[in-house]
Design a protein around this motif. Structure first.
Motif, PDB file in Angstrom:
ATOM      1  N   ILE A 123       5.170  61.132  80.717  1.00 28.57           N
ATOM      2  CA  ILE A 123       5.915  60.787  81.929  1.00 28.57           C
ATOM      3  C   ILE A 123       5.403  59.453  82.447  1.00 28.57           C
ATOM      4  N   HIS A 124       6.327  58.581  82.822  1.00 29.35           N
ATOM      5  CA  HIS A 124       5.929  57.231  83.237  1.00 29.35           C
ATOM      6  C   HIS A 124       6.872  56.748  84.332  1.00 29.35           C
ATOM      7  N   PHE A 125       6.286  56.161  85.380  1.00 28.55           N
ATOM      8  CA  PHE A 125       7.055  55.608  86.489  1.00 28.55           C
ATOM      9  C   PHE A 125       6.641  54.160  86.718  1.00 28.55           C
ATOM     10  N   THR A 126       7.581  53.366  87.161  1.00 23.52           N
ATOM     11  CA  THR A 126       7.287  52.042  87.699  1.00 23.52           C
ATOM     12  C   THR A 126       7.814  51.997  89.121  1.00 23.52           C
ATOM     13  N   ARG A 127       7.160  51.226  89.948  1.00 23.13           N
ATOM     14  CA  ARG A 127       7.584  51.112  91.345  1.00 23.13           C
ATOM     15  C   ARG A 127       7.847  49.659  91.688  1.00 23.13           C
ATOM     16  N   VAL A 128       8.641  49.469  92.734  1.00 27.96           N
ATOM     17  CA  VAL A 128       8.992  48.131  93.207  1.00 27.96           C
ATOM     18  C   VAL A 128       8.439  47.994  94.620  1.00 27.96           C
ATOM     19  N   PRO A 129       7.190  47.532  94.754  1.00 29.88           N
ATOM     20  CA  PRO A 129       6.589  47.453  96.088  1.00 29.88           C
ATOM     21  C   PRO A 129       7.102  46.281  96.915  1.00 29.88           C
ATOM     22  N   ASN A 130       7.641  45.234  96.257  1.00 32.40           N
ATOM     23  CA  ASN A 130       8.038  44.026  96.979  1.00 32.40           C
ATOM     24  C   ASN A 130       9.382  43.516  96.467  1.00 32.40           C
ATOM     25  N   ILE A 131      10.205  43.083  97.402  1.00 30.38           N
ATOM     26  CA  ILE A 131      11.429  42.347  97.091  1.00 30.38           C
ATOM     27  C   ILE A 131      11.458  41.142  98.022  1.00 30.38           C
ATOM     28  N   ALA A 132      11.344  39.951  97.457  1.00 34.69           N
ATOM     29  CA  ALA A 132      11.392  38.717  98.245  1.00 34.69           C
ATOM     30  C   ALA A 132      12.637  37.949  97.832  1.00 34.69           C
ATOM     31  N   ALA A 133      13.560  37.779  98.756  1.00 34.87           N
ATOM     32  CA  ALA A 133      14.813  37.078  98.465  1.00 34.87           C
ATOM     33  C   ALA A 133      14.930  35.866  99.382  1.00 34.87           C
ATOM     34  N   THR A 134      15.136  34.688  98.797  1.00 29.39           N
ATOM     35  CA  THR A 134      15.300  33.445  99.547  1.00 29.39           C
ATOM     36  C   THR A 134      16.744  32.992  99.413  1.00 29.39           C
ATOM     37  N   PHE A 135      17.382  32.702 100.541  1.00 32.35           N
ATOM     38  CA  PHE A 135      18.778  32.268 100.555  1.00 32.35           C
ATOM     39  C   PHE A 135      18.844  30.824 101.051  1.00 32.35           C
ATOM     40  N   ASP A 136      19.568  29.995 100.328  1.00 33.94           N
ATOM     41  CA  ASP A 136      19.728  28.583 100.675  1.00 33.94           C
ATOM     42  C   ASP A 136      21.192  28.352 101.053  1.00 33.94           C
ATOM     43  N   PHE A 137      21.424  28.094 102.332  1.00 35.06           N
ATOM     44  CA  PHE A 137      22.783  27.843 102.832  1.00 35.06           C
ATOM     45  C   PHE A 137      23.035  26.332 102.874  1.00 35.06           C
ATOM     46  N   ARG A 138      24.134  25.916 102.291  1.00 35.16           N
ATOM     47  CA  ARG A 138      24.533  24.511 102.350  1.00 35.16           C
ATOM     48  C   ARG A 138      25.998  24.448 102.779  1.00 35.16           C
ATOM     49  N   VAL A 139      26.243  23.823 103.921  1.00 32.23           N
ATOM     50  CA  VAL A 139      27.593  23.666 104.466  1.00 32.23           C
ATOM     51  C   VAL A 139      27.793  22.203 104.811  1.00 32.23           C
ATOM     52  N   ASN A 140      28.907  21.614 104.359  1.00 33.67           N
ATOM     53  CA  ASN A 140      29.204  20.217 104.683  1.00 33.67           C
ATOM     54  C   ASN A 140      30.610  20.112 105.241  1.00 33.67           C
ATOM     55  N   ALA A 141      30.807  19.119 106.048  1.00 34.09           N
ATOM     56  CA  ALA A 141      32.111  18.903 106.668  1.00 34.09           C
ATOM     57  C   ALA A 141      32.329  17.403 106.820  1.00 34.09           C
ATOM     58  N   GLY A 142      33.580  17.027 106.796  1.00 33.77           N
ATOM     59  CA  GLY A 142      33.923  15.612 106.942  1.00 33.77           C
ATOM     60  C   GLY A 142      35.373  15.458 107.359  1.00 33.77           C
ATOM     61  N   GLY A 143      35.842  14.241 107.409  1.00 31.16           N
ATOM     62  CA  GLY A 143      37.232  13.991 107.797  1.00 31.16           C
ATOM     63  C   GLY A 143      37.789  12.813 107.003  1.00 31.16           C
ATOM     64  N   THR A 144      39.091  12.834 106.821  1.00 32.75           N
ATOM     65  CA  THR A 144      39.785  11.764 106.098  1.00 32.75           C
ATOM     66  C   THR A 144      41.102  11.481 106.789  1.00 32.75           C
ATOM     67  N   PRO A 145      41.565  10.236 106.801  1.00 33.24           N
ATOM     68  CA  PRO A 145      42.854   9.931 107.453  1.00 33.24           C
ATOM     69  C   PRO A 145      44.001  10.613 106.742  1.00 33.24           C
ATOM     70  N   ALA A 146      44.988  11.019 107.537  1.00 29.23           N
ATOM     71  CA  ALA A 146      46.201  11.563 106.948  1.00 29.23           C
ATOM     72  C   ALA A 146      46.882  10.488 106.111  1.00 29.23           C
ATOM     73  N   LEU A 147      47.451  10.860 104.987  1.00 31.90           N
ATOM     74  CA  LEU A 147      47.979   9.878 104.034  1.00 31.90           C
ATOM     75  C   LEU A 147      49.390   9.423 104.347  1.00 31.90           C
ATOM     76  N   THR A 148      50.205  10.224 104.981  1.00 29.00           N
ATOM     77  CA  THR A 148      51.612   9.863 105.185  1.00 29.00           C
ATOM     78  C   THR A 148      52.046  10.177 106.589  1.00 29.00           C
ATOM     79  N   GLY A 149      53.190   9.688 106.915  1.00 30.86           N
ATOM     80  CA  GLY A 149      53.844  10.018 108.176  1.00 30.86           C
ATOM     81  C   GLY A 149      53.230   9.312 109.357  1.00 30.86           C
ATOM     82  N   ASP A 150      53.783   9.699 110.498  1.00 31.12           N
ATOM     83  CA  ASP A 150      53.312   9.102 111.745  1.00 31.12           C
ATOM     84  C   ASP A 150      51.902   9.541 112.101  1.00 31.12           C
ATOM     85  N   SER A 151      51.397  10.561 111.372  1.00 27.36           N
ATOM     86  CA  SER A 151      50.053  11.062 111.680  1.00 27.36           C
ATOM     87  C   SER A 151      48.988  10.378 110.860  1.00 27.36           C
ATOM     88  N   GLY A 152      49.304   9.260 110.270  1.00 28.39           N
ATOM     89  CA  GLY A 152      48.334   8.583 109.428  1.00 28.39           C
ATOM     90  C   GLY A 152      47.097   8.153 110.163  1.00 28.39           C
TER      91      GLY A 152
END
Length: 446
Positions: free
Chosen positions: A59-88
């Motif tokens: 009979i044999h058991f293994t155990r998991v005493p530790n769980i270390a999870a690192t999460f890396d969040f990357r969020v980017n945002a930007g803007g660009t001119p409208a290409l056509t119409g009066d909203s350019g």
């Protein structure tokens, strides 16, 4: 062109809100996923080790005493001119993002001293009492945890002998207690000598019934005894409480200083005896657990003396019981003790029951009260072993070319599920204080 400052402000606010929303969601998902993974791994290990025990493999058991999870969040945002119409002249928002997860698991085999403590050491009686207070069936608990029952013969005859002892004999027995070493300082009365002989006779004549189908007579008697306790439990009349004994000592009054007297009052009840200028110190002590069909607080002096002998010497993995006439289940007055086993022995018992030591039905004793729902399964925990995956089996593993799963078919589906839950709880109750290597359970970095 319209000003862009308000638009950029809105982009910044949106970016912060998006990041703040992702963090709690990811944390919640990570906790649930890792919890489910560890629980499933441990449950499957239990089934696999039952299969190993069936084939007489280590009979044999293994155990998991530790769980270390690192999460890396990357969020980017930007803007660009409208290409056509009066909203350019307006800016159009652009959003992007990514989440990276880097889990680290620590997997350690159970071996060495931890193997001895967790798997080989018999369970302590306090753990049985704790599970009884969680409303587990005493029948299920003892069939899984106990390796044998020791019955004391002539229970009624012994009780009558103890009731012949008078209060004066009991006073000496409890007030002065047992002393070892210099026997010349002990003066036993005739009744006390009789009690000592009776105790020796009872322990010499006790009969051991093993919880093993290999020995039919022993196994059937063991099953009948636990069924009797289960029937009493069904009537809500089964007690499992530690005994309380009062010990007393007499010391000369002139040997106690004022400071010593104050210290004694914190630990003992102190009574001054003016006729011989002595102090009597008394203290209530908790003794071993006793299973009864009556409230132990109603016992008189002589009966407590009997129970003192029943539970002495006190062994931590023994659980004494005393079923008396005149109370529920009293038609079969029995007295004795159960000897608990370790987790390794439990797995061997369950594994061997799949082939060479298969359990079988055993009816209750004719003196046992009715059992609720006539619940008396032939197997302590019924497993399905098949070449194909059983339908609606739930938890299952494949080992030795077979599928192993809990039998969830009626009429004992509830019993079998409770049995596996109990097995898992017992495994968790064996956990020792293992080092955590300084790693947190889950670490989230932003």
């Amino acid at each position: 062109m319209k000003p862009i400052t308000p638009v950029l402000f809105l982009f910044s606010v949106s970016l912060l809100l998006l990041t703040g929303c992702l963090s709690p969601i990811t944390l919640n998902r990570a906790v649930l996923v890792y919890d489910e993974a560890v629980t499933k791994a441990e449950s499957e290990q239990l089934l696999i080790n039952i299969a190993r025990a069936q084939h007489h493999e280590p009979i044999h058991f293994t155990r998991v005493p530790n769980i270390a999870a690192t999460f890396d969040f990357r969020v980017n945002a930007g803007g660009t001119p409208a290409l056509t119409g009066d909203s350019g002249g307006l800016l159009m928002p652009l959003f992007g993002g990514s989440v990276a997860e880097n889990p680290t698991f620590t997997i350690i085999p159970i071996e060495g001293e931890e193997f001895t403590k967790r798997l080989l050491t018999p369970f302590h009686q306090n753990k049985l009492t704790l599970l009884l207070r969680q409303h587990f069936d005493v029948d299920l608990l003892l069939r899984m945890m106990a390796q044998e029952v020791r019955l004391h013969p002539d229970r009624l005859h012994n009780l009558e002998m103890y009731q012949e002892l008078n209060d004066q004999d009991h006073y000496f027995y409890f007030k002065h207690g047992r002393q070892h070493g210099n026997s010349r300082s002990i003066h036993l009365t005739e009744a006390q000598e009789h009690r000592l002989r009776l105790r020796r006779h009872r322990h010499q004549k006790q009969i051991v019934y093993r919880n093993s189908p290999k020995t039919q007579t022993s196994y059937e008697m063991f099953r009948k005894v636990v069924l009797h306790l289960s029937a009493i439990q069904d009537q809500q009349q089964l007690y499992a409480e530690p005994l309380t004994f009062e010990r007393s000592w007499t010391i000369p009054a002139n040997s106690v200083s004022a400071e010593g007297f104050q210290a004694l009052e914190k630990e003992f009840t102190v009574l001054y005896n003016p006729h011989d200028n002595t102090y009597t110190l008394s203290k209530q002590l908790l003794g071993p657990v006793l299973i009864t069909n009556y409230d132990p607080d109603i016992l008189c002096c002589e009966e407590r003396a009997e129970l003192y002998d029943l539970t002495s010497p006190w062994i931590g993995n023994d659980v004494a019981f005393d079923i008396r006439p005149g109370f529920p289940g009293g038609d079969w007055p029995i007295q004795g003790s159960f000897r608990l086993r370790g987790f390794h022995a439990i797995l061997n018992f369950l594994g061997h029951s799949l082939n060479e030591e298969s359990e079988y039905p055993v009816d209750k004793d004719s003196r046992t009260p009715p059992i609720e729902r006539d619940e008396n399964p032939p197997m302590t925990m019924d497993l399905i072993v098949s070449d194909t995956l059983p339908d609606e089996s739930g938890l299952s593993v494949k080992s030795h070319g077979k599928y192993y799963a809990i039998n969830t078919a009626e009429p004992y589906a509830h019993w079998n599920q409770n049995a596996f839950q109990l097995l898992y709880i017992l495994f968790r109750m064996t956990i020792t204080d293992a080092p955590l290597f300084g790693a947190p359970s889950i670490t989230i970095a932003k």
